[in-house]
Design a protein around this motif. Structure first.
Motif, PDB file in Angstrom:
ATOM      1  N   PHE B 220       0.836  -1.201   0.000  1.00 13.52           N
ATOM      2  CA  PHE B 220       0.000   0.000   0.000  1.00 13.52           C
ATOM      3  C   PHE B 220       0.874   1.255   0.000  1.00 13.52           C
ATOM      4  O   PHE B 220       0.398   2.351   0.237  1.00 13.52           O
ATOM      5  CB  PHE B 220      -0.910   0.017   1.232  1.00 13.52           C
ATOM      6  N   THR B 372       1.057   2.024   6.547  1.00 17.53           N
ATOM      7  CA  THR B 372       0.118   1.656   5.492  1.00 17.53           C
ATOM      8  C   THR B 372      -1.078   0.876   6.042  1.00 17.53           C
ATOM      9  O   THR B 372      -1.953   0.489   5.279  1.00 17.53           O
ATOM     10  CB  THR B 372       0.806   0.804   4.406  1.00 17.53           C
ATOM     11  N   ALA B 373      -1.121   0.634   7.345  1.00 20.45           N
ATOM     12  CA  ALA B 373      -2.291  -0.038   7.915  1.00 20.45           C
ATOM     13  C   ALA B 373      -3.491   0.901   7.823  1.00 20.45           C
ATOM     14  O   ALA B 373      -3.339   2.126   7.856  1.00 20.45           O
ATOM     15  CB  ALA B 373      -2.012  -0.412   9.367  1.00 20.45           C
ATOM     16  N   ALA B 388      -7.770  -2.715   5.301  1.00 16.82           N
ATOM     17  CA  ALA B 388      -6.751  -2.868   4.258  1.00 16.82           C
ATOM     18  C   ALA B 388      -5.991  -4.158   4.498  1.00 16.82           C
ATOM     19  O   ALA B 388      -4.854  -4.152   4.934  1.00 16.82           O
ATOM     20  CB  ALA B 388      -5.805  -1.674   4.247  1.00 16.82           C
ATOM     21  N   ASP B 389      -6.644  -5.259   4.239  1.00 15.04           N
ATOM     22  CA  ASP B 389      -5.987  -6.556   4.382  1.00 15.04           C
ATOM     23  C   ASP B 389      -5.556  -7.016   2.995  1.00 15.04           C
ATOM     24  O   ASP B 389      -6.402  -7.254   2.132  1.00 15.04           O
ATOM     25  CB  ASP B 389      -6.971  -7.554   5.006  1.00 15.04           C
ATOM     26  N   PRO B 390      -4.241  -7.120   2.748  1.00 20.63           N
ATOM     27  CA  PRO B 390      -3.781  -7.394   1.384  1.00 20.63           C
ATOM     28  C   PRO B 390      -4.200  -8.771   0.885  1.00 20.63           C
ATOM     29  O   PRO B 390      -4.214  -9.014  -0.315  1.00 20.63           O
ATOM     30  CB  PRO B 390      -2.264  -7.308   1.496  1.00 20.63           C
ATOM     31  N   ASN B 391      -4.528  -9.690   1.801  1.00 19.44           N
ATOM     32  CA  ASN B 391      -4.869 -11.048   1.388  1.00 19.44           C
ATOM     33  C   ASN B 391      -6.366 -11.311   1.394  1.00 19.44           C
ATOM     34  O   ASN B 391      -6.843 -12.171   0.670  1.00 19.44           O
ATOM     35  CB  ASN B 391      -4.181 -12.061   2.304  1.00 19.44           C
ATOM     36  N   ALA B 392      -7.107 -10.605   2.221  1.00 20.82           N
ATOM     37  CA  ALA B 392      -8.543 -10.857   2.300  1.00 20.82           C
ATOM     38  C   ALA B 392      -9.304  -9.813   1.500  1.00 20.82           C
ATOM     39  O   ALA B 392     -10.165 -10.155   0.694  1.00 20.82           O
ATOM     40  CB  ALA B 392      -9.005 -10.841   3.751  1.00 20.82           C
TER      41      ALA B 392
END
Lengths: 320, 610
Positions: B220, B372-373, B388-392
């Motif tokens: 992000f 970036t959270a 902002a969950d990069p996998n979900a």
């Protein structure tokens, strides 16, 4: 018993050490690297690649890299930074940034939940199916049960998953196509898809083992003592026939608890199953180590649990 | 534990330790050897000088012998490396693609195919030094040419060298992206950057856009992001000074206007007054300066740093040779001024690109590891992160502080990560998602929807090409006529309609892609379209000059990475070459990371440059 477990744990440490060394060696030997392409799959200029390798200490001698990795892991519990998802450490990718904020929605727990429910389903349906088959050998219930389990073993769960989506989501509209954690409906298809193969395997194993046990002398003795068929079946036959079944349950549980790539992929379940594949294709070295070590630990513990169960199922098995 | 087991464990440990030690790379021989030779030469020179000065007889024979041995060893090592290279790099052809970063021919003609480029593996600069020199002259002239017409003419002349004169690359097709979009979704996809959902509308009454992404989000961090997935997210939460319009022009966004000085060197950008970050801070010019400097920071190794190299001193700053970047300054809170080293007319188009996204250094410093959270991220865009969950998946909500919030009609955006194309398609058909792009539906279904004129099927411009590169240092492909024969024997239309499963795509024989100034229609395009007779004529010419009588003796290795439909596509390509030319073409499919590694190794060993 305590000595046995302690002994096993000590030996497990040696096994895990060897696993880490072998994994690390293979990572070193694999061609390509985490930074050879950028995220758009374009080759990366060698200067930038070299800079990145240096940033992460990957230009150091392998022995040094290994010792530093293991040092961080053992002393601080750190699995290192992810080389491909750079905002995250591997700990954060697997356990999320704040595990305790919402433990059940962390990747590790999502995979474990899916795996555990599927496991309970597989054992809960597989064993009765096998018992029924054995009891009604070569009769209709046996044929039906074995037909189901043959199907379960031979349909790859990828195909089964898509078929279920086609029927239950698109045609009937009962269940959502994908997702996890918003509603129980999202869990139905992944759990069944994952559990079916295991259920079929367990059913066939139970049947074969049960048939063997039913022919044993002690079963005949139990019957001749005049015990009721129910007691003979549950206490004498079933309990003893479970030993081979329990043997496969250990590795099966370990595999499912640590995430399953295809099922998580098809139903977009955000667990850790995908890491086992993406880490390797991305050459995300730290993530490869983490997934393999995590799986190994789970496997070692599951097998230990199986060994302990042996003693309960068959008192002749001693632990010293 | 019995003794036997103890011994077993110990021996395993020893084996493990040995394996680990064995992985240690051998000390770099080349560097050491040259250092040794230089040292010996120095010693020898000193000794000889001393002898000459003092008139005293000094025996230098031993030194001379040592030097000779060292030189012989170095020569042998170099020969060995050369042999290893020609064996490992035995490819005659390789496949790669290029998606343009910004709309100017320089981004492909020069960035990919310059003789010294790291992105090409044809070694043409080494094989044809004269043409390479001309090529560099043409590109350098074009780069700093403010006149659009002569500029494009020079790029086309450079393109002609590669395609017409030398035929070192066989362009196959113009790239694009396909996707699905429910008919109630209104909005456009620009050719560069990413669609801005602030410009979109949902006519079905919903206030939530469900737009999944087809890959995990790599980062992000706007300075590190280069792929379409992170761009699709970041263009919602960050505003560059301008935005791309549907027809490829620029429209104001964080800025209101810009001016270019008469000499084409100084860009002065007037920012919008009253714009706020999502935490309420005013957006000022310094934030844009910080964004550019952080992108170029020598400590960060950002892939897109090269995009900003037209800025005066940017390359030196990025390499750490220059401590500051005085060519990028905030004149006042609302005025950003950038000085280029030479006029570059394409620089204008970058004003809407992610390399111009502003950055809040104070936010990064407050949470260096987790800025970036979702809870820490601060943006100046129309949306702000909820999750902002990069996998979900990512959840966005309209930013309350956004200057144009009143005109943003979609209040929420949900971007789930859907990696499996079949799932994406099912979710679309079940109405669980509103739109998706990135080719993330199975190709057979894509073809079916395309041929059925499905109103949901969309094609999105993505200027770029897919091509086959030819190794000019390998046997057979080192001959220009043979390369022309291969190019003429490649039936691009059949590949696209058949094995590639993309009948809507436009075949091409030229480098500059469709949609970029300088693109030439097929009739005027350089290169060699499919023409079996011409192919055979070129082949005969080659065979006559090389003294080959039987075409089947010609063996070529066709390399590709075995992703997607590549195996089928390259089986078809080799089949075409074999049928048309009667040669023996062999496919070599390699896993992606290994593929790039091999090509790169070859480039280092063989020397892509001069």
């Amino acid at each position: 018993m305590a000595t046995f477990i302690a002994n096993r744990l000590i030996r497990s440490v040696v096994v895990l050490f060897l696993v880490s060394v072998v994994t690390f060696t293979f990572i070193q030997l694999a061609p390509g690297g985490p930074f050879s392409a950028d995220n758009s799959m374009r080759p990366r200029p060698p200067e930038i690649e070299a800079k990145l390798m240096a940033q992460y200490g990957l230009d150091r001698p392998p022995v040094e890299q290994y010792l530093r990795y293991m040092g961080n892991l053992l002393l601080k519990g750190e699995l290192g930074p992810s080389l491909r998802q750079k905002d995250y450490t591997v700990n954060q990718l697997m356990f999320s940034r704040d595990f305790w904020a919402n433990p059940m929605q962390t990747p590790v727990m999502i995979s474990a939940t899916l795996g555990l429910i599927a496991f309970v389903l597989a054992v809960g349906t597989g064993i009765p199916l096998g018992v029924v088959s054995a009891l009604y050998r070569n009769k209709l219930p046996d044929h039906i049960a074995m037909f189901i389990s043959t199907l379960g073993i031979s349909i790859p769960n990828f195909v089964l998953g898509l078929l279920m989506i086609l029927v239950f989501a698109l045609t009937l509209g009962w269940l959502p196509v994908y997702g996890w954690g918003d509603s129980w409906k999202q869990m139905v298809m992944p759990v069944i898809t994952l559990g079916t193969g295991g259920m079929a395997l367990i059913a066939r194993l139970t049947r074969a083992s049960m048939l063997e046990v039913l022919g044993q002398d002690y079963v005949r003795t139990a019957r001749s003592k005049g015990l009721s068929e129910r007691v003979v079946m549950s206490r004498h036959a079933l309990k003893n026939s479970l030993i081979p079944v329990v043997t496969v349950l250990g590795p099966l549980l370990a595999a499912w608890l640590t995430g399953t790539f295809l099922v998580e992929l098809v139903f977009a379940v955000p667990g850790i199953g995908r890491f086992f594949v993406s880490a390797v294709t991305d050459r995300d070295y730290t993530l490869i180590m983490a997934t393999i070590l995590f799986y190994s630990v789970t496997l070692v513990l599951s097998n230990l649990a199986v060994d302990v169960l042996y003693g309960y199922l068959d008192p002749r098995i001693r632990f010293d | 534990m019995s003794h036997r087991k103890t011994w077993l464990a110990i021996s395993l440990l020893v084996v493990a330790a040995l394996t680990l030690a064995a992985c240690a790379p051998a000390a770099a021989p080349a560097g050491d050897a040259s250092a040794e030779i230089a040292g010996l030469q120095n010693q020898l020179a000193t000794a000889q000088a001393a002898a000459a000065a003092g008139g005293e007889a000094v025996d230098t024979t031993e030194l001379e012998n040592q030097l000779a041995t060292a030189q012989a060893e170095a020569a042998a090592a170099a020969e060995q490396a050369q042999a290893a290279q020609s064996q490992a790099c035995g490819y005659n052809t390789y496949r790669l693609g290029w998606v343009m970063d910004y709309p100017d021919p320089v981004n492909i003609v020069n960035d990919v195919f310059a003789p010294t480029s790291d992105f090409q593996y044809t070694f043409w600069g080494k094989t044809y030094p004269d043409q390479a020199a001309t090529f560099e002259e043409l590109v350098n002239a074009a780069k700093s040419d403010p006149n659009v017409d002569t500029r494009l003419a020079n790029y086309q002349a450079a393109e002609d060298i590669l395609i017409d004169e030398l035929s070192v690359v066989i362009p196959i097709f113009n790239r694009d992206r396909t996707g699905l979009r429910q008919t109630y979704v209104e909005g456009y996809y620009p050719a560069f950057g990413a669609a801005r959902f602030a410009n979109w509308d949902l006519t079905n009454g919903s206030d939530t856009l469900r737009y999944p992404v087809g890959a995990v989000v790599s980062t992000f961090d706007p300075n590190a992001c280069t792929d379409t997935t992170c761009s699709a997210v970041l263009y919602q939460v960050l505003d560059a000074p301008f935005q791309y319009t549907e027809d490829g022009g620029l429209a104001p966004l964080a800025a209101e206007s810009f001016e270019v000085s008469d000499d084409g060197l100084v860009y002065t950008i007037k920012l919008r007054e009253g714009a706020l970050w999502s935490d309420g801070e005013p957006v000022v010019a310094q934030h844009f300066v910080d964004g550019i400097k952080r992108l170029l920071s020598p400590d960060l190794a950002n892939d897109y740093a090269f995009v900003m190299f037209p800025i005066d001193g940017a390359q030196a700053y990025n390499a750490g040779e220059q401590a500051d970047l005085p060519s990028v300054v905030a004149v006042d809170d609302l005025t950003l001024q950038i000085t280029l080293s030479a006029p570059a007319s394409f620089f204008e188009s970058l004003l809407a690109f992610s390399t111009f996204h502003p950055i809040r250094l104070d936010v990064i410093e407050a949470n260096p590891d987790s800025w970036t959270a979702a809870e820490n991220f601060v943006g100046n865009g129309a949306y702000t992160f909820v999750e902002a969950d990069p996998n979900a998946g990512i959840k966005l909500a309209k930013s309350e502080t956004y200057w144009d919030a009143a005109n943003v009609s979609i209040a929420n955006v949900e971007m789930d990560v859907l990696l499996e194309p079949a799932t994406t398609l099912a979710a679309f058909d079940a109405g669980e998602i509103d739109a998706t792009t990135g080719g993330s539906i199975p190709s057979a279904d894509t073809v079916a929807r395309y041929t059925a004129n499905d109103p949901n099927f969309i094609r999105v411009a993505q200027p770029g090409i897919e091509y086959i590169g030819l190794n000019t240092s390998a046997e057979h492909t080192n001959d220009v006529n043979f390369r022309k024969a291969l190019a003429s024997a490649t039936d691009r239309r059949t590949i696209l309609d058949g094995p590639a499963g993309t009948p809507w795509r436009v075949e091409t024989t030229s480098l500059i892609p469709l949609g970029i100034a300088g693109y030439r229609e097929p009739a005027e395009a350089p290169g060699y379209p499919y023409d079996p007779e011409a192919a055979v004529a070129f082949l005969n010419e080659y065979m006559a000059s090389a003294g080959i009588t039987d075409a089947s003796e010609i063996v070529v290795e066709v390399w590709f990475n075995s992703n997607g439909t590549n195996p089928q596509v390259y089986a078809a390509v080799t089949d075409m070459w074999e049928t048309t030319l009667g040669i023996d073409a062999r496919t070599v499919g390699v896993e992606f990371a290994t593929y790039l590694d091999v090509l790169e190794q070859c480039n280092v060993l063989g020397g892509g440059g001069f």
